[in-house]
Design an enzyme around this catalytic site. Structure first.
Site, PDB file in Angstrom:
ATOM      1  N   ASP A  11       6.128  -2.246  13.436  1.00 43.37           N
ATOM      2  CA  ASP A  11       5.453  -2.210  12.127  1.00 43.37           C
ATOM      3  C   ASP A  11       4.710  -3.521  11.953  1.00 43.37           C
ATOM      4  O   ASP A  11       4.968  -4.506  12.663  1.00 43.37           O
ATOM      5  CB  ASP A  11       6.473  -2.022  10.992  1.00 43.37           C
ATOM      6  CG  ASP A  11       5.793  -1.992   9.625  1.00 43.37           C
ATOM      7  OD1 ASP A  11       4.835  -1.212   9.453  1.00 43.37           O
ATOM      8  OD2 ASP A  11       6.178  -2.764   8.728  1.00 43.37           O
ATOM      9  N   SER A  12       3.793  -3.539  10.984  1.00 52.82           N
ATOM     10  CA  SER A  12       3.075  -4.776  10.693  1.00 52.82           C
ATOM     11  C   SER A  12       4.032  -5.861  10.176  1.00 52.82           C
ATOM     12  O   SER A  12       3.696  -7.039  10.227  1.00 52.82           O
ATOM     13  CB  SER A  12       1.995  -4.515   9.644  1.00 52.82           C
ATOM     14  OG  SER A  12       2.588  -4.034   8.459  1.00 52.82           O
ATOM     15  N   CYS A  74       4.621   2.645  11.144  1.00 51.10           N
ATOM     16  CA  CYS A  74       3.627   2.103  10.224  1.00 51.10           C
ATOM     17  C   CYS A  74       2.557   3.175  10.061  1.00 51.10           C
ATOM     18  O   CYS A  74       1.993   3.649  11.054  1.00 51.10           O
ATOM     19  CB  CYS A  74       3.030   0.822  10.825  1.00 51.10           C
ATOM     20  SG  CYS A  74       1.650   0.147   9.887  1.00 51.10           S
ATOM     21  N   GLU A 159       6.166  -8.218   1.575  1.00 51.53           N
ATOM     22  CA  GLU A 159       6.094  -9.240   2.633  1.00 51.53           C
ATOM     23  C   GLU A 159       6.393 -10.637   2.094  1.00 51.53           C
ATOM     24  O   GLU A 159       6.953 -11.475   2.793  1.00 51.53           O
ATOM     25  CB  GLU A 159       4.709  -9.226   3.304  1.00 51.53           C
ATOM     26  CG  GLU A 159       4.502  -8.075   4.276  1.00 51.53           C
ATOM     27  CD  GLU A 159       5.392  -8.148   5.528  1.00 51.53           C
ATOM     28  OE1 GLU A 159       5.468  -9.221   6.142  1.00 51.53           O
ATOM     29  OE2 GLU A 159       6.007  -7.117   5.873  1.00 51.53           O
ATOM     30  N   HIS A 195       6.648   0.280   4.072  1.00 55.74           N
ATOM     31  CA  HIS A 195       7.123  -0.814   3.220  1.00 55.74           C
ATOM     32  C   HIS A 195       7.639  -0.305   1.872  1.00 55.74           C
ATOM     33  O   HIS A 195       8.442  -0.976   1.218  1.00 55.74           O
ATOM     34  CB  HIS A 195       5.994  -1.804   2.920  1.00 55.74           C
ATOM     35  CG  HIS A 195       5.725  -2.794   4.006  1.00 55.74           C
ATOM     36  ND1 HIS A 195       5.180  -2.447   5.218  1.00 55.74           N
ATOM     37  CD2 HIS A 195       5.893  -4.146   4.042  1.00 55.74           C
ATOM     38  CE1 HIS A 195       5.036  -3.547   5.958  1.00 55.74           C
ATOM     39  NE2 HIS A 195       5.464  -4.591   5.269  1.00 55.74           N
TER      40      HIS A 195
HETATM   41  N1  DGL Z   1       4.262  -0.454   6.761  1.00 54.87           N
HETATM   42  C1  DGL Z   1       2.842  -0.303   6.912  1.00 54.87           C
HETATM   43  C2  DGL Z   1       2.425   1.154   6.664  1.00 54.87           C
HETATM   44  O1  DGL Z   1       3.267   2.031   6.744  1.00 54.87           O
HETATM   45  C3  DGL Z   1       2.173  -1.326   6.073  1.00 54.87           C
HETATM   46  C4  DGL Z   1       0.825  -1.614   6.478  1.00 54.87           C
HETATM   47  C5  DGL Z   1       0.315  -2.970   6.090  1.00 54.87           C
HETATM   48  O2  DGL Z   1       0.683  -3.932   6.755  1.00 54.87           O
HETATM   49  O3  DGL Z   1      -0.502  -3.027   5.168  1.00 54.87           O
HETATM   50  O4  DGL Z   1       1.290   1.447   6.424  1.00 54.87           O
END
Ligand code: DGL
Length: 275
Positions: A11-12, A74, A159, A195
């Site tokens: 994930d990011s 993500c 975050e 998130h």
């Molecule tokens: N958890 C990511 C998603 O499902 C977040 C993306 C982001 O970093 O903006 O889209």
């Protein structure tokens, strides 16, 4: 050759932990390697090319660490990079390995949940602009439609560690109200960003009880179990020691501290670099 190793979960940032938690519950004996690109989060406002480049770097890193299978936990990366990686890159870099995303299983699941056929979607600006949910839901459930609104502040709130703050309430209510004002027939809302479950209690409080709120973790876990039943070679390649290694591209201690709160147990993390 298919290596034996952990399931990679990418994930990011912290969001993929909401998927990992359910994967660990569904496959307690499996090993996992979690990678959060916290140093470059959020992805949701970045271009297609940038998200693709970052995601491919992460997938390569997970492959370098012996993952036979990578779950892109993500939505933004699933929407913007998954198809290119599956169709263009995988055949060259690792034809025997697999990369799976989170959008398709979620789109499949809403068929059972919505009676009105009007499905709300909250996601990052990138996921919403990609139209991926509209396409998948329309394909799988003819007659259904998706009404989508972006919640651009929710990922930065998570975050930056403000998920439990009073200030977050305002941003949660603002996006929920904006979505619900679009269509009175919405009876199901997809939290289309991994998130968002980290803000679940606030979102649930802002959404009328009659509306289903769909978190993806358990859906992705159920879909993976089904996938592994059908792909015995991949299943056999997953190492089984019940261990998870947590990696981040940002500060390891800060990651571990916040992840431990969310996972409800102490974890340690290490910092890695992607390029
Ligand atoms: N958890 C990511 C998603 O499902 C977040 C993306 C982001 O970093 O903006 O889209």
């Amino acid at each position: 050759m298919l290596p034996r190793g952990p399931i990679g979960v990418f994930d990011s940032g912290f969001g993929g932990l909401s998927v990992l938690k359910e994967l660990q519950r569904a496959l307690p004996a499996a090993d996992f390697l979690y990678l959060g690109d916290n140093a470059r989060a959020p992805y949701g406002t970045r271009s297609f090319d940038t998200v693709y480049t970052y995601t491919l770097q992460a997938v390569r890193w997970l492959f370098d660490h012996d993952c036979p299978l990578v779950i892109i936990a993500c939505n933004t990366a699933s929407a913007k990079a998954l198809r290119s990686i599956q169709q263009r890159d995988l055949p060259h870099i690792a034809p025997e390995r697999r990369v799976l995303g989170v959008i398709r299983p979620t789109a499949e699941a809403v068929g059972q949940l919505s009676s009105s056929g009007v499905v709300g979607l909250l996601g990052t600006p990138g996921t919403v602009a990609s139209g991926s949910y509209d396409i998948e839901v329309a394909k799988l459930h003819p007659g259904f439609r998706v009404v989508a609104e972006a919640a651009p502040m929710w990922v930065p709130i998570v975050e930056q560690g403000f998920a439990a703050s009073d200030g977050a309430d305002w941003f949660v209510a603002e996006a929920v109200d904006r979505l619900l004002a679009r269509d009175p027939d919405i009876d199901t809302i997809i939290l289309g960003c991994t998130h968002y479950p980290l803000l679940y209690h606030k979102i649930r409080a802002a959404v009328p009880e009659s509306i289903n709120l769909v978190c993806q973790g358990h859906i992705v876990a159920a879909s993976l179990l089904d996938y592994l039943q059908r792909h015995r070679d991949i299943d056999a390649a997953i190492s089984r020691g019940g261990n998870t290694l947590y990696c981040t591209t940002d500060d390891a201690e800060a990651f571990a501290a916040r992840a431990s709160v969310f996972l409800d147990r102490h974890i340690e993390a290490r910092t890695i670099s992607l390029q």
